[in-house]
Write a protein that holds these residues in place. Structure first.
Motif, PDB file in Angstrom:
ATOM      1  N   SER A 157       1.195  -0.790   0.201  1.00 44.96           N
ATOM      2  CA  SER A 157       0.037   0.499   0.129  1.00 44.96           C
ATOM      3  C   SER A 157       1.121   1.018   0.194  1.00 44.96           C
ATOM      4  O   SER A 157       1.975   0.917  -0.433  1.00 44.96           O
ATOM      5  CB  SER A 157      -0.980  -0.239   1.146  1.00 44.96           C
ATOM      6  OG  SER A 157      -0.695   0.567   2.416  1.00 44.96           O
ATOM      7  N   HIS A 158       0.270   2.191   0.285  1.00 44.93           N
ATOM      8  CA  HIS A 158       1.076   3.409   0.430  1.00 44.93           C
ATOM      9  C   HIS A 158       1.270   4.053   1.196  1.00 44.93           C
ATOM     10  O   HIS A 158       1.654   5.353   2.560  1.00 44.93           O
ATOM     11  CB  HIS A 158       0.407   4.947  -0.520  1.00 44.93           C
ATOM     12  CG  HIS A 158       0.784   4.909  -2.236  1.00 44.93           C
ATOM     13  ND1 HIS A 158      -0.192   6.059  -2.819  1.00 44.93           N
ATOM     14  CD2 HIS A 158       1.651   4.277  -2.528  1.00 44.93           C
ATOM     15  CE1 HIS A 158       1.030   5.030  -4.410  1.00 44.93           C
ATOM     16  NE2 HIS A 158       1.509   4.769  -3.876  1.00 44.93           N
ATOM     17  N   GLY A 161       4.763   4.647   1.869  1.00 50.73           N
ATOM     18  CA  GLY A 161       5.003   5.609   0.262  1.00 50.73           C
ATOM     19  C   GLY A 161       4.962   4.941  -0.749  1.00 50.73           C
ATOM     20  O   GLY A 161       4.422   3.768  -0.683  1.00 50.73           O
ATOM     21  N   GLU A 162       5.325   6.399  -1.559  1.00 54.74           N
ATOM     22  CA  GLU A 162       4.927   5.687  -2.888  1.00 54.74           C
ATOM     23  C   GLU A 162       5.957   4.440  -3.127  1.00 54.74           C
ATOM     24  O   GLU A 162       6.939   3.687  -2.575  1.00 54.74           O
ATOM     25  CB  GLU A 162       5.090   6.191  -4.293  1.00 54.74           C
ATOM     26  CG  GLU A 162       5.348   6.121  -5.598  1.00 54.74           C
ATOM     27  CD  GLU A 162       5.504   7.123  -6.008  1.00 54.74           C
ATOM     28  OE1 GLU A 162       6.815   7.013  -7.018  1.00 54.74           O
ATOM     29  OE2 GLU A 162       4.422   7.540  -6.717  1.00 54.74           O
ATOM     30  N   ASN A 170       9.920   0.675   0.755  1.00 54.69           N
ATOM     31  CA  ASN A 170       8.784   0.243   0.641  1.00 54.69           C
ATOM     32  C   ASN A 170       8.729  -0.547  -1.386  1.00 54.69           C
ATOM     33  O   ASN A 170       8.519  -0.003  -1.683  1.00 54.69           O
ATOM     34  CB  ASN A 170       6.789   1.191   0.078  1.00 54.69           C
ATOM     35  CG  ASN A 170       5.707   0.836  -0.337  1.00 54.69           C
ATOM     36  OD1 ASN A 170       5.455  -0.797   0.187  1.00 54.69           O
ATOM     37  ND2 ASN A 170       5.029   1.461   0.221  1.00 54.69           N
ATOM     38  N   ASN A 190       1.264   1.942  -8.391  1.00 52.23           N
ATOM     39  CA  ASN A 190       0.987   3.125  -8.145  1.00 52.23           C
ATOM     40  C   ASN A 190      -0.452   4.240  -8.364  1.00 52.23           C
ATOM     41  O   ASN A 190      -0.962   5.082  -6.853  1.00 52.23           O
ATOM     42  CB  ASN A 190       2.269   3.739  -7.650  1.00 52.23           C
ATOM     43  CG  ASN A 190       3.604   3.224  -7.106  1.00 52.23           C
ATOM     44  OD1 ASN A 190       3.037   2.708  -5.530  1.00 52.23           O
ATOM     45  ND2 ASN A 190       4.900   3.054  -7.414  1.00 52.23           N
ATOM     46  N   LEU A 193      -3.666   2.960  -6.967  1.00 47.63           N
ATOM     47  CA  LEU A 193      -3.585   2.882  -5.091  1.00 47.63           C
ATOM     48  C   LEU A 193      -3.999   4.649  -4.945  1.00 47.63           C
ATOM     49  O   LEU A 193      -4.516   5.096  -4.167  1.00 47.63           O
ATOM     50  CB  LEU A 193      -2.091   3.337  -4.281  1.00 47.63           C
ATOM     51  CG  LEU A 193      -2.184   1.646  -4.239  1.00 47.63           C
ATOM     52  CD1 LEU A 193      -0.292   0.988  -3.721  1.00 47.63           C
ATOM     53  CD2 LEU A 193      -2.820   1.050  -3.532  1.00 47.63           C
ATOM     54  N   ASP A 194      -3.423   5.308  -6.058  1.00 46.33           N
ATOM     55  CA  ASP A 194      -3.502   6.589  -5.966  1.00 46.33           C
ATOM     56  C   ASP A 194      -5.162   7.420  -5.939  1.00 46.33           C
ATOM     57  O   ASP A 194      -5.258   8.505  -5.487  1.00 46.33           O
ATOM     58  CB  ASP A 194      -2.454   8.135  -6.296  1.00 46.33           C
ATOM     59  CG  ASP A 194      -1.477   8.197  -5.810  1.00 46.33           C
ATOM     60  OD1 ASP A 194      -0.752   8.008  -4.913  1.00 46.33           O
ATOM     61  OD2 ASP A 194      -0.537   8.655  -7.212  1.00 46.33           O
ATOM     62  N   ALA A 197      -6.835   5.819  -3.034  1.00 41.33           N
ATOM     63  CA  ALA A 197      -6.877   7.127  -1.656  1.00 41.33           C
ATOM     64  C   ALA A 197      -8.048   8.108  -1.656  1.00 41.33           C
ATOM     65  O   ALA A 197      -8.356   7.604  -0.871  1.00 41.33           O
ATOM     66  CB  ALA A 197      -5.235   7.938  -2.120  1.00 41.33           C
TER      67      ALA A 197
END
Length: 204
Positions: A157-158, A161-162, A170, A190, A193-194, A197
């Motif tokens: 996950s984030h 962080g990325e 990560n 990524n 996930l963004d 979010a």
């Protein structure tokens, strides 16, 4: 003497070639007719095959969704999405949302990589499935065609962080010699996930 003959021959005007305009018109008409027939046939073939192609693609996408996050239904979600995200779906089971499916496209070594990424309500990746790609056989395909490699994203996950490739706290451990493909898939994850979010914040 031979030079004089050659010089005289060179000075003589070359014979002009004239073509009958009616002949040119007939040839043009025949070629135009052939082009029209071919275009008509291509249109007919497209009308016949397009529904079948669309159905095959829809089933492929449905299978990819079920692979990354099994659910009873996937409801398209209207939202402002970044350019790399081409689709967003709410996964429902027993009438409740259990997560999200994100269709995203990233740049690989040989072109776009389109993938489905499942994201649970906890913000973690539930699965990654590649829908289409043009990666180099035996190089990039070691990433995009190997489910055991793609499954390394599960649970990431984030929160830390990325996600990065082969370094950082990560990190996703990519495949040696296929770094560009590894980075492409990671960029897609990524982006997914963004995209989710903000939705998770609203749900919370």
């Amino acid at each position: 003497m031979s030079n004089e003959k050659a010089s005289a021959a060179a000075k003589q005007p070359r014979p002009s070639i004239s073509m009958d305009p009616r002949y040119i018109g007939r040839i043009t008409g025949v070629l135009l007719g052939i082009c029209l027939v071919v275009a008509l046939l291509l249109g007919v073939v497209n009308q016949i095959t397009k529904p079948q192609i669309d159905a095959i693609q829809a089933e492929k996408i449905r299978a990819a969704m079920a692979q990354v996050l099994p659910a009873d239904e996937y409801v398209p979600w209207e939202a402002d999405l970044p350019n790399s995200v081409t689709g967003l779906y709410l996964a429902n089971s027993n009438g409740s949302g259990i997560g999200w499916i994100v269709e995203t496209t990233a740049t690989g070594s040989q072109g776009p990589i389109t993938m489905m990424v499942g994201v649970g309500l906890d913000g973690g990746v539930t699965g990654v499935s590649i829908v289409s790609h043009s990666e180099t056989p035996n190089i990039g395909t070691k990433v995009v065609n190997d489910q055991s490699v793609l499954d390394r994203f599960i649970g990431m996950s984030h929160a830390g962080g990325e996600i990065t490739v082969n370094s950082g706290s990560n990190r996703f451990d990519g495949i040696s010699g296929a770094t560009v493909s590894s980075r492409g898939v990671t960029a897609g994850v990524n982006a997914a996930l963004d995209a989710v979010a903000g939705l998770l914040v609203k749900e919370g």
